[in-house]
Design a protein around this motif. Structure first.
Motif, short mmCIF file in Angstrom:
data_model
loop_
_atom_site.label_atom_id
_atom_site.label_comp_id
_atom_site.label_asym_id
_atom_site.label_seq_id
_atom_site.Cartn_x
_atom_site.Cartn_y
_atom_site.Cartn_z
N HIS A 4 16.62 -2.21 40.19
CA HIS A 4 15.36 -2.75 39.59
C HIS A 4 14.06 -2.43 40.25
O HIS A 4 14.02 -2.37 41.51
N THR A 5 12.92 -2.43 39.55
CA THR A 5 11.80 -2.14 40.04
C THR A 5 10.61 -3.37 39.92
O THR A 5 9.62 -3.35 40.46
N GLU A 6 11.35 -4.31 39.47
CA GLU A 6 10.40 -5.68 39.22
C GLU A 6 11.47 -6.91 39.77
O GLU A 6 12.48 -6.80 39.93
N SER A 24 16.13 -8.17 34.50
CA SER A 24 14.80 -8.01 35.24
C SER A 24 13.34 -8.13 34.42
O SER A 24 13.50 -7.87 33.29
N ASP A 26 11.65 -5.88 34.71
CA ASP A 26 11.39 -4.68 34.42
C ASP A 26 11.77 -3.97 33.10
O ASP A 26 11.60 -3.07 32.62
N SER A 28 15.12 -4.30 31.84
CA SER A 28 16.28 -3.91 31.71
C SER A 28 17.28 -4.97 32.28
O SER A 28 17.17 -5.91 32.99
N ARG A 45 18.61 -0.99 28.01
CA ARG A 45 17.09 -1.12 27.55
C ARG A 45 17.06 -1.41 25.89
O ARG A 45 18.04 -0.57 25.21
N GLN A 51 10.00 -7.72 29.21
CA GLN A 51 10.54 -8.49 30.43
C GLN A 51 11.67 -9.34 29.92
O GLN A 51 11.79 -10.07 28.95
#
Length: 475
Positions: A4-6, A24, A26, A28, A45, A51
């Motif tokens: 995850h990026t967030e 997340s 992000d 996803s 996704r 979000q």
């Protein structure tokens, strides 16, 4: 397990005990193998990548419900990793979802303060919207027998229980919270009185308030000045009889603690006064403002006797006298440095570079150490004999140390942080010895009681908390 990026906001364990699903900000959902820690397949996704605030697995483990930032509830097929339904109704993000025990219904709670019950087969709202009275619903859950729904939310210290069939409120459980309420906006300053039983606070609501620490109640009404500007900072005089405050209007105000009245108003700064500090003899007050200047005021004459000193900071957020009153230290916006000035002439003495912006400063009473709190989450200790860094105090996942205060014995630093925590640090070992949580917003002010047994914190949620150092609990 990285991917995850967030922020990761939800985790659900699959029935096989070997896999989990996460959600997340992000946008996803992701499937993970617990044994290897590896990501299984592509991330899940939906078309808009909105979000994902929360997820809940169905009782049979085949479907996931997610609450999303656009106010939708979505159903995902675990096997195909695809969205099979989208339910619209909430006007703001959905913070919590829960399945009924039979898997036929999903209950959702949103930031719009409402709860909805959805029929899974028809994708329709079959109950609600229930207006809960919470400003936002952060938690919603079914009872195991599916006859009741419990909710909890922002700005209401209560759990509410609802009839799951009719939506009627059954009863409310009040949750006592050890906070001192009265300010209607962010608390920006706290000052303890010498008797150890009372404190003064200031707030963006434009008031100062006096509190009894034992009862947690406010003493008298709020202290207000005629300019009605937000009060950004306060400092108690060495004799404990008067308070200096800095206002968003650029005024420094001098208050009588006993009468709660203004003695004098000092004008000169063109922007908000962010920090004030008394000289050890109580004859002068130094102020720092967003106009980037520092001024020294003579208390008796109410005149500027030094300055304005153009510091070079875009805004001065911290200003402090040395214990011997010969030097002034400043820190400010857009300049990663602490600057030192001659307190008599205003001339620059030297500069200490910092990794990031410095928000707060404290000087030990023996004049041997200067301590700074910064935007990178670190607290740095400098030896004032050599001006070399002797220690850096760091803890995981903390940013922006907005305020620091030394214990009366000089052995412990209390910090107020952007993540809403108050931390206690041992100066000798350089370790965190306590982490106290109690608010969702950043802590902007901390101070110690005279006996060192309590720490008082004030934050952006407008409340004040008193912490017992030994037990780490609010009192």
């Amino acid at each position: 397990m990285r991917g995850h990026t967030e922020l990761v906001r939800g985790v659900a364990l699959l029935p096989d005990g070997r896999r989990i699903i996460t959600s997340s900000f992000d946008g996803s959902l992701r499937l993970w193998n617990l044994e290897s820690g590896k990501h299984i397949g592509d991330d899940w996704r939906d078309v808009d990548g909105v979000q994902v605030f929360t997820i809940a697995l169905s009782p049979n483990g085949k479907t996931v419900a997610s609450g999303n930032g656009d106010g939708t509830v979505r159903l995902w097929d675990v096997e195909t990793k695809k969205v099979i339904s989208r339910w619209t109704g909430h006007s703001q993000s959905v913070e919590s979802v829960c399945w009924s025990a039979d898997g036929e219904h999903v209950v959702s709670g949103g930031q719009d303060g409402t709860v909805r019950v959805w029929d899974v087969e028809s994708s329709k709202t079959i109950l609600g919207p229930i207006k809960t009275g919470h400003d936002r619903v952060y938690a919603v859950i079914y009872s195991p027998d599916t006859t009741k729904i419990a909710t909890a939310g922002y700005n209401e210290n209560a759990i509410k229980i609802w009839d799951a069939n009719t939506g009627k409120l059954l009863f409310t459980i009040r949750c006592e919270e050890s906070t001192m309420r009265g300010h209607t906006d962010r608390v920006r300053g706290v000052a303890p009185l010498p008797d150890g039983r009372r404190i003064i606070t200031c707030s963006l609501d434009g008031s100062l308030r006096l509190w009894d620490l034992e009862s947690g109640t406010q003493i008298g009404g709020g202290w207000r000045d005629g300019d009605k500007g937000a009060v950004m900072t306060i400092a108690l005089s060495p004799n404990g009889k008067t308070v200096a405050s800095g206002s968003v209007t650029g005024i420094v105000t001098w208050w009588d603690v006993e009468t709660k009245k203004v003695i004098s108003r000092w004008t000169g700064h063109s922007e908000s006064v962010e920090s004030v500090c008394w000289s050890a003899d109580g004859e002068h007050v130094v102020s720092g403002a967003r106009d980037g200047t520092v001024r020294v005021w003579d208390v008796k004459s109410s005149k500027t006797i030094l300055g304005p000193i153009k510091t070079g900071h875009d805004g001065v957020y911290a200003v402090i006298y040395s214990p011997d009153t010969t030097k002034i230290a400043t820190a400010g916006y857009n300049e990663n440095a602490i600057k030192f000035w001659d307190a008599n002439t205003g001339k620059p003495l030297f500069t200490i570079e910092h990794e990031e912006q410095v928000w707060s400063l404290a000087w030990t009473s023996d004049d041997k150490k200067l301590i700074s709190g910064s935007a990178d989450g670190s607290i740095v200790i400098f030896d004032t004999a050599t001006w070399q860094q002797t220690a850096m105090l760091e803890d995981e996942d903390v940013r922006d140390v907005f305020t620091i205060a030394l214990s009366p014995n000089g052995k412990t630093v209390a910090s107020g942080n952007d993540d809403g925590t108050v931390r206690l640090w041992d100066v000798e070992t350089k370790k965190v010895i306590s982490r106290w949580t109690g608010r969702s917003n950043s802590v902007r002010s901390v101070c110690w009681s005279a006996d060192g047994e309590h720490v008082v914190s004030g934050g952006q949620d407008g409340t004040v908390r008193v912490w017992d150092v030994e037990s780490s609990k609010t009192i």
